[in-house]
Design an enzyme around this catalytic site. Structure first.
Site, short mmCIF file in Angstrom:
data_model
loop_
_atom_site.label_atom_id
_atom_site.label_comp_id
_atom_site.label_asym_id
_atom_site.label_seq_id
_atom_site.Cartn_x
_atom_site.Cartn_y
_atom_site.Cartn_z
CE LYS A 78 -4.73 50.71 43.87
NZ LYS A 78 -3.40 51.35 43.96
CB SER A 155 -4.11 55.31 44.29
OG SER A 155 -3.24 54.20 44.09
CB SER A 179 -0.50 54.09 45.64
OG SER A 179 -0.89 55.30 45.07
N1 GLN Z 1 0.02 59.86 44.85
C1 GLN Z 1 0.87 59.56 43.75
C2 GLN Z 1 0.21 59.97 42.46
O1 GLN Z 1 -0.83 60.51 42.52
C3 GLN Z 1 1.21 58.10 43.74
C4 GLN Z 1 0.14 57.24 43.24
C5 GLN Z 1 0.50 55.82 43.23
O2 GLN Z 1 1.48 55.39 43.85
N2 GLN Z 1 -0.25 55.05 42.46
O3 GLN Z 1 0.71 59.76 41.41
#
Ligand code: GLN
Length: 488
Positions: A78, A155, A179
């Site tokens: 990532k 994400s 995410s």
């Molecule tokens: N979807 C969540 C957010 O937008 C979690 C994102 C994540 O786990 N990095 O904060």
């Protein structure tokens, strides 16, 4: 010979050990697959030449009998993990052409274990998002498709899409509020967020430091255990890193769940959740009973406050972490008339809309007069949520829930409605707030043939139990569906 890209990581490691193929051969096969899959936009940067050099070096090590845990396996990272000499963007324009001079501890562990790195995977900007649509490098397309093109979740959307499309054997990801697990659920892959502190955060671009954890996205539960075993470990460079040994995670995947107590929290049945997700959850409960586990109804009474608390704590920490992107210390500077004007122009040009929204919310909840009303209260809720879990562990060993309240949705459908988008994380944020491990396992398909995941939550540092439950679920579900290959 089986198509090399169809192998699991476990199968590929065994094939190389048996001399059936070399790292160079399997790496080349994956590079071809990556090139064919360009339309998925899973990568921000590819490092194919580097990968071939690493593969050759791995083959040479193997010839000398030096074989690491991930020896010769083509994997991907990532683009939130700093990689020495390789552009690291965090999905944002503001990092410009940032090429770290150092390697994150997690990827350093994997390199030391023989990883071959195919490239850096797309993600929501600074990992803020649930659909990969906030990336400055364009959205990722889910390999699973019905009529419209679908989001891969976020994400870690690039990581999940790449694994689901068989263009890498496994990938690193991070999880601040879901995410790893939500994109795994959206793509029919396995994703585990370990206990907070298992994986070092050193060299991972920070979003919300008290919630961020690294973990893998993989094709199977066993592959996720193999990857986590390489990624995790004590690191003195991260003050929140835990000085504890890894468990026998690979072994745990095969362990019976007979006699185990599986908690089913009543608060995770929410209004508006598709019937198919409720039925899959019920099915999961039956699978657990059939495998000899005991089902225990439990209550996690503060669940309804988790999402609002998360969307205060995470932006608050983000607003502080992102203060460093000011055009002086990092990234592309937009020159203004004076210092403040330069800051403003730089940050307005460099950050996307979602990141700007989070910075504004975070700054607001931390400001004098609002700190007590919002931030402090959210921290109190966080303590209550952790206590809910502590109480639950008196009657159960692991908890089973759906991973996400929906199947993957069409690109563009929720992007202009942040509150609806935030609802995606309803079942996943609780473990981040409490620091607990959680894993998503593909468990079935919805009526239109799209993947759905179930989540298993465990006690702090008890990844072994959730690997066993996940292994049992995987076996019972017999999930073998793959997206039809439309992208080449
Ligand atoms: N979807 C969540 C957010 O937008 C979690 C994102 C994540 O786990 N990095 O904060």
């Amino acid at each position: 010979m089986t198509e090399l890209t169809k192998l699991t990581l476990d199968g590929a490691l065994a094939g190389m050990a048996a001399g059936d193929f070399s790292s160079e051969e399997i790496t080349k096969a994956h590079i071809d697959a990556c090139m064919e899959a360009a339309d998925l936009n899973a990568f921000i940067t590819t490092t194919f030449e580097l990968a071939l050099d690493q593969a050759k070096a791995s083959d040479a090590r193997r010839a000398k009998g030096e074989v690491g845990k991930l020896e010769g396996a083509p994997l991907a990272v990532k683009d939130l993990f700093c990689t020495e000499g390789v552009k690291t963007t965090a999905g944002s324009k503001i990092l410009g052409d940032f090429k770290p001079t150092y390697e994150s501890s997690v990827t350093a562990n994997m390199k030391a274990d023989g990883m071959v790195m195919l490239g850096k995977l797309n993600l929501d900007e600074f990992a803020m998002g649930s659909s990969n649509e906030t990336s400055a490098f364009g959205n990722v397309v889910n390999p699973w498709k019905v009529d419209a093109e679908l989001v891969p979740g976020g994400s870690s959307g690039g990581s999940a899409a790449a694994v689901a499309a068989d263009i890498c054997l496994g990938a690193t990801a991070t999880d601040t509020g879901g995410s790893i697990r939500q994109p795994a659920s959206f793509t029919g892959t396995v994703g585990i967020k370990p206990t907070y502190g298992r994986c070092s955060r050193w060299g991972i671009v920070a979003f919300a430091s008290s919630l961020d954890q690294a973990g893998p996205i993989a094709k199977t539960v066993k592959d996720s255990a193999i990857l986590l075993d390489s990624m995790a470990g004590y690191d003195p460079k991260d003050s929140t890193s835990l000085n504890v040994e890894n468990g026998n995670w690979v072994g745990a995947c095969e362990k019976s769940v007979k006699g185990m107590r599986i908690g089913i929290p009543k608060e995770y049945t929410i209004d508006g959740m598709p019937g198919e997700i409720q039925s899959l959850w019920d099915q999961g409960i039956d699978w657990m009973k059939d495998a000899g586990a005991e089902i225990v109804p439990i209550s996690l009474p503060h669940t309804k406050y988790a999402l609002p608390a998360y969307y205060i704590v995470a932006p608050a920490e983000a607003s502080s972490n992102l203060a460093r992107y000011d055009g002086m210390r990092y990234g592309d500077r937009v020159q203004g008339e004076d210092l403040v004007d330069t800051y403003e122009r730089t940050r307005a040009a460099g950050f996307g809309a979602e990141v700007q929204r989070r910075i504004m919310i975070g700054t607001y909840v931390l400001s004098a007069g609002y700190y007590d009303a919002y931030y402090l209260r959210a921290q109190k809720v966080r303590t209550r949520i952790a206590e809910d879990f502590k109480n639950a562990w008196e009657s159960c060993d692991a908890i089973l829930t759906p991973t996400a309240p929906s199947a993957p949705f069409a690109i563009g459908r929720k992007v202009d409605d942040p509150v609806t988008m935030y609802l995606n994380d309803i079942f996943t944020v609780t473990t981040n707030l409490a620091g607990l491990p959680g894993i998503s396992v593909p468990a079935g398909l919805d009526a239109s043939g799209l993947p759905l995941g179930l989540q298993v939550i465990g006690k702090a540092l008890d990844e072994e139990t959730i690997f066993s439950v996940a292994g049992a679920l995987e076996k019972a579900a017999g999930f073998t569906a793959k997206p039809e290959k439309w992208w080449s």
